[in-house]
Design an enzyme around this catalytic site. Structure first.
Site, mmCIF file in Angstrom:
data_model
loop_
_atom_site.group_PDB
_atom_site.id
_atom_site.type_symbol
_atom_site.label_atom_id
_atom_site.label_comp_id
_atom_site.label_asym_id
_atom_site.label_seq_id
_atom_site.Cartn_x
_atom_site.Cartn_y
_atom_site.Cartn_z
ATOM 1 N N HIS A 1 99.440 18.904 -70.359
ATOM 2 C CA HIS A 1 100.172 20.055 -69.837
ATOM 3 C C HIS A 1 100.510 20.998 -70.994
ATOM 4 O O HIS A 1 100.403 20.633 -72.152
ATOM 5 C CB HIS A 1 101.512 19.621 -69.239
ATOM 6 C CG HIS A 1 101.440 18.516 -68.251
ATOM 7 N ND1 HIS A 1 101.438 18.741 -66.892
ATOM 8 C CD2 HIS A 1 101.395 17.166 -68.398
ATOM 9 C CE1 HIS A 1 101.409 17.586 -66.255
ATOM 10 N NE2 HIS A 1 101.374 16.614 -67.151
ATOM 11 N N GLU B 1 103.001 16.819 -72.810
ATOM 12 C CA GLU B 1 103.226 18.260 -72.813
ATOM 13 C C GLU B 1 102.971 18.806 -74.211
ATOM 14 O O GLU B 1 103.437 18.239 -75.201
ATOM 15 C CB GLU B 1 104.682 18.580 -72.435
ATOM 16 C CG GLU B 1 105.079 18.156 -71.043
ATOM 17 C CD GLU B 1 104.743 19.166 -69.970
ATOM 18 O OE1 GLU B 1 104.269 20.280 -70.294
ATOM 19 O OE2 GLU B 1 104.967 18.844 -68.792
ATOM 20 N N HIS C 1 96.406 19.094 -66.163
ATOM 21 C CA HIS C 1 97.177 19.305 -64.946
ATOM 22 C C HIS C 1 96.409 20.220 -64.000
ATOM 23 O O HIS C 1 96.424 20.040 -62.784
ATOM 24 C CB HIS C 1 98.529 19.908 -65.327
ATOM 25 C CG HIS C 1 99.586 19.725 -64.301
ATOM 26 N ND1 HIS C 1 100.790 20.369 -64.379
ATOM 27 C CD2 HIS C 1 99.654 18.975 -63.172
ATOM 28 C CE1 HIS C 1 101.539 20.017 -63.345
ATOM 29 N NE2 HIS C 1 100.867 19.190 -62.607
ATOM 30 N N ASP D 1 97.593 24.472 -66.382
ATOM 31 C CA ASP D 1 97.698 23.963 -67.745
ATOM 32 C C ASP D 1 96.823 22.729 -67.975
ATOM 33 O O ASP D 1 96.559 22.012 -67.012
ATOM 34 C CB ASP D 1 99.168 23.679 -68.092
ATOM 35 C CG ASP D 1 99.906 22.801 -67.072
ATOM 36 O OD1 ASP D 1 99.674 22.954 -65.868
ATOM 37 O OD2 ASP D 1 100.728 21.984 -67.488
#
Length: 185
Positions: free
Chosen positions: A30, A111, A147, A157
């Site tokens: 992400h 992330e 994602h 993302d």
């Protein structure tokens, strides 16, 4: 895991136990920055910890949102750990991979500090490759995807500036499936 992390937190309000017998074989990548495009401060950490003040106008759209991630890689390459990989983080939402829905059950969420409008930093790719190598040495991880691939049309993302070829060259034992996924079973 042997990767050294400067900070580690266990976020229980935005994570839960994985279903019994679940094999963790997937990583979902992400991007995030809070506010959008700002690469400093602790807003992402506060979001994952459930302490972000959503009364601040810039964060008003996040009110009531309960999300988490296993890891967050800053632009500098610093890796922050939020949820132990044995627990289910809430990062993928409504998602499907290879016909199986709810990717959170079987995945590790990572992330990267960024947006869909800028390239990621060399330090982030280096940290991500090291983290993925470490994770795959300790877990039966086979697949890495974005994602945008497990939630096509809903998410974008890690986006067009993420260099999938670079990551794949660094990790030849892992498989990268970048096809939009549909058809949950």
């Amino acid at each position: 895991l042997s990767i050294r992390r400067q900070r580690q937190m266990c976020i229980r309000d935005s994570s839960n136990e994985r279903p019994e017998g679940t094999t963790i074989d997937l990583v979902v990548l992400h991007f995030i920055s809070l506010p959008a495009g700002v690469f400093s401060g602790d807003a992402v950490e506060r979001l994952f910890a459930g302490t972000l003040d959503t009364d601040e106008p810039v964060f008003a759209d996040l009110k009531g949102l309960r999300v988490s991630s296993h890891f967050f890689i800053r632009r500098t390459g610093e890796i922050l750990s939020f949820v132990p990989v044995e627990r289910r983080a809430w990062h993928a939402g409504v998602s499907v991979f290879h016909g199986r829905s709810d990717c959170n059950n079987r995945s590790v969420g990572i992330e990267l500090e960024g947006t869909g409008e800028l390239p990621f930093e060399d330090a982030q790719y280096e940290a991500l490759a090291a983290l993925l190598a470490d994770l795959s040495a300790h877990l039966p991880i086979r697949w890495v995807t974005g994602h945008e691939h497990v939630a096509p049309g809903r998410k974008s993302d890690p986006g067009p500036f993420f260099d999938w070829r670079r990551l794949a060259r660094a990790l030849p034992r892992l498989r990268f499936d970048l096809r939009p996924q549909t058809g949950a079973k």
